[in-house]
Design an enzyme around this catalytic site. Sequence first.
Site, mmCIF file in Angstrom:
data_model
loop_
_atom_site.group_PDB
_atom_site.id
_atom_site.type_symbol
_atom_site.label_atom_id
_atom_site.label_comp_id
_atom_site.label_asym_id
_atom_site.label_seq_id
_atom_site.Cartn_x
_atom_site.Cartn_y
_atom_site.Cartn_z
ATOM 1 C CG ASN A 132 -2.027 -1.044 0.998
ATOM 2 O OD1 ASN A 132 -2.392 -1.349 -0.132
ATOM 3 N ND2 ASN A 132 -2.527 -1.612 2.084
ATOM 4 C CG ASN A 154 -6.495 -0.843 -1.252
ATOM 5 O OD1 ASN A 154 -7.397 -0.705 -2.084
ATOM 6 N ND2 ASN A 154 -6.599 -1.589 -0.182
ATOM 7 N N PRO A 155 -6.425 0.926 -4.551
ATOM 8 C CG PRO A 155 -7.564 0.173 -6.438
ATOM 9 C CD PRO A 155 -6.864 -0.312 -5.196
ATOM 10 C CB SER A 156 -8.918 3.090 -0.777
ATOM 11 O OG SER A 156 -7.841 2.498 -0.122
ATOM 12 C CB SER A 241 -4.961 -8.210 5.130
ATOM 13 O OG SER A 241 -3.820 -8.998 5.328
ATOM 14 C CB THR A 242 -2.280 -5.877 1.161
ATOM 15 O OG1 THR A 242 -3.419 -5.052 0.958
ATOM 16 C CG2 THR A 242 -1.330 -5.766 0.008
ATOM 17 N N GLY A 243 -1.360 -8.039 3.202
ATOM 18 C CA GLY A 243 -0.202 -8.708 3.801
ATOM 19 C C GLY A 243 -0.238 -10.215 3.612
ATOM 20 C CG HIS A 290 -8.826 -6.515 5.859
ATOM 21 N ND1 HIS A 290 -9.008 -7.201 4.690
ATOM 22 C CD2 HIS A 290 -8.340 -5.308 5.518
ATOM 23 C CE1 HIS A 290 -8.639 -6.428 3.685
ATOM 24 N NE2 HIS A 290 -8.238 -5.272 4.161
HETATM 25 O O1 CDP Z 1 -4.711 -2.571 2.996
HETATM 26 P P1 CDP Z 1 -4.640 -3.307 4.257
HETATM 27 O O2 CDP Z 1 -5.660 -2.794 5.245
HETATM 28 O O3 CDP Z 1 -4.727 -4.796 4.057
HETATM 29 O O4 CDP Z 1 -3.179 -3.120 4.865
HETATM 30 P P2 CDP Z 1 -2.285 -1.990 5.571
HETATM 31 O O5 CDP Z 1 -2.947 -1.480 6.792
HETATM 32 O O6 CDP Z 1 -1.802 -1.008 4.589
HETATM 33 O O7 CDP Z 1 -1.046 -2.907 6.019
HETATM 34 C C1 CDP Z 1 -0.421 -3.807 5.131
HETATM 35 C C2 CDP Z 1 -0.416 -5.199 5.731
HETATM 36 O O8 CDP Z 1 0.362 -5.217 6.936
HETATM 37 C C3 CDP Z 1 -1.798 -5.674 6.163
HETATM 38 O O9 CDP Z 1 -2.499 -6.216 5.079
HETATM 39 C C4 CDP Z 1 -1.479 -6.680 7.266
HETATM 40 O O10 CDP Z 1 -1.198 -7.950 6.723
HETATM 41 C C5 CDP Z 1 -0.202 -6.108 7.883
HETATM 42 N N1 CDP Z 1 -0.469 -5.359 9.138
HETATM 43 C C6 CDP Z 1 -0.372 -6.038 10.360
HETATM 44 O O11 CDP Z 1 -0.136 -7.246 10.386
HETATM 45 N N2 CDP Z 1 -0.534 -5.347 11.529
HETATM 46 C C7 CDP Z 1 -0.840 -4.050 11.524
HETATM 47 N N3 CDP Z 1 -0.981 -3.410 12.706
HETATM 48 C C8 CDP Z 1 -0.984 -3.352 10.303
HETATM 49 C C9 CDP Z 1 -0.782 -4.043 9.108
#
Ligand code: CDP
Length: 316
Positions: A132, A154-156, A241-243, A290
């Site tokens: 992201n 992420n497009p958002s 989730s992206t992760g 998520h």
């Molecule tokens: O877009 P998304 O909400 O999936 O992700 P993000 O908040 O930008 O963070 C990228 C990735 O890091 C997430 O998809 C999670 O797998 C991981 N993450 C985590 O494990 N713990 C957090 N406190 C924040 C992110």
Amino acid sequence: KIPQKKGPPEPSNPCKDCGEIINKAIEIYSHDWKKQEDNYQNFRSQLRTRCRGFEKAILTQANTQVGSKLVYDGEKKRSIKITPEIFSTFPKELPFSNKTLNTCAVVGNGGILVNSSCGETIDSNQFIIRCNLPPLSNAYQKHVGIKTELVTANPSILFEKYGALMGRRRPFVESLHTYGANTLLLLPAFSYGHNTPVSLRTYYTIEDFGISTRTIFFNPEYLQSLALFWRSQGLRAVRLSTGIIMASLALELCSNVDLYGFWPFSVHPHGFHALTNHYYDNRQTKTKFHAMPAEFDLLLKLHSQGVLRLHLGDCK
Ligand code: CDP
């Protein structure tokens, strides 16, 4: 220095199993980690047969045909026919090397990276995946590193930070310079209908400005099969989730997968001090879509089986 408390306090976000997962993680993490080749090969071959990320995760001119129909993985009733114009935005071949990579790091955005001093260790990997479009300014580099082979968007973020690329596009293009030359920029262009136009605009913007970032798109069929795969492992979430998506892909591409910044809890596992959700801000994750704690629990299992390695401690 933060005084050590006896045990972890309850996390402030409502999550009924979180205390349990945190305690389990601390226990597992207190043991030395060793890769278990059999478990790794076994898990990898499950992913390779059921999801085929290596051949399918990215749309290419070799694995997709003009006129074929893609079903959006986030909106099953929506589909799109691949026109010659869309097809021309796909790379000719897979952007990954045919040989298995040796070391890959997937860097999540968790606040656990703050003051971790993990930058150098992360950057010592052969292939580094970030999620992201995270900020990598000087202030963060010591803790998160800078080297980036692949970054997702992420497009958002494109909507919120860059006006969906409908107006001035230079700030977006300049932000990409942080990630260095030839970085792959991966977008879920066919997950939701509204992702497609902004993802195509991203491709055209990068082309028009003549920069070396390479825009690539997720194959929605891969994301769908990956969601089914994780569901069969017990994960009940609307969206992965992206992760976890990138950790899964990394397991197909690399022999050694190390995860950093994965800790979806609001207390540090060792210092027990409060953590922000991201290393750069405290924006909360949408728990409606998520289930990061449940995902983390599954990743923790893989860590304990020696399939991949989670990093929860400081690096120096
Ligand atoms: O877009 P998304 O909400 O999936 O992700 P993000 O908040 O930008 O963070 C990228 C990735 O890091 C997430 O998809 C999670 O797998 C991981 N993450 C985590 O494990 N713990 C957090 N406190 C924040 C992110």
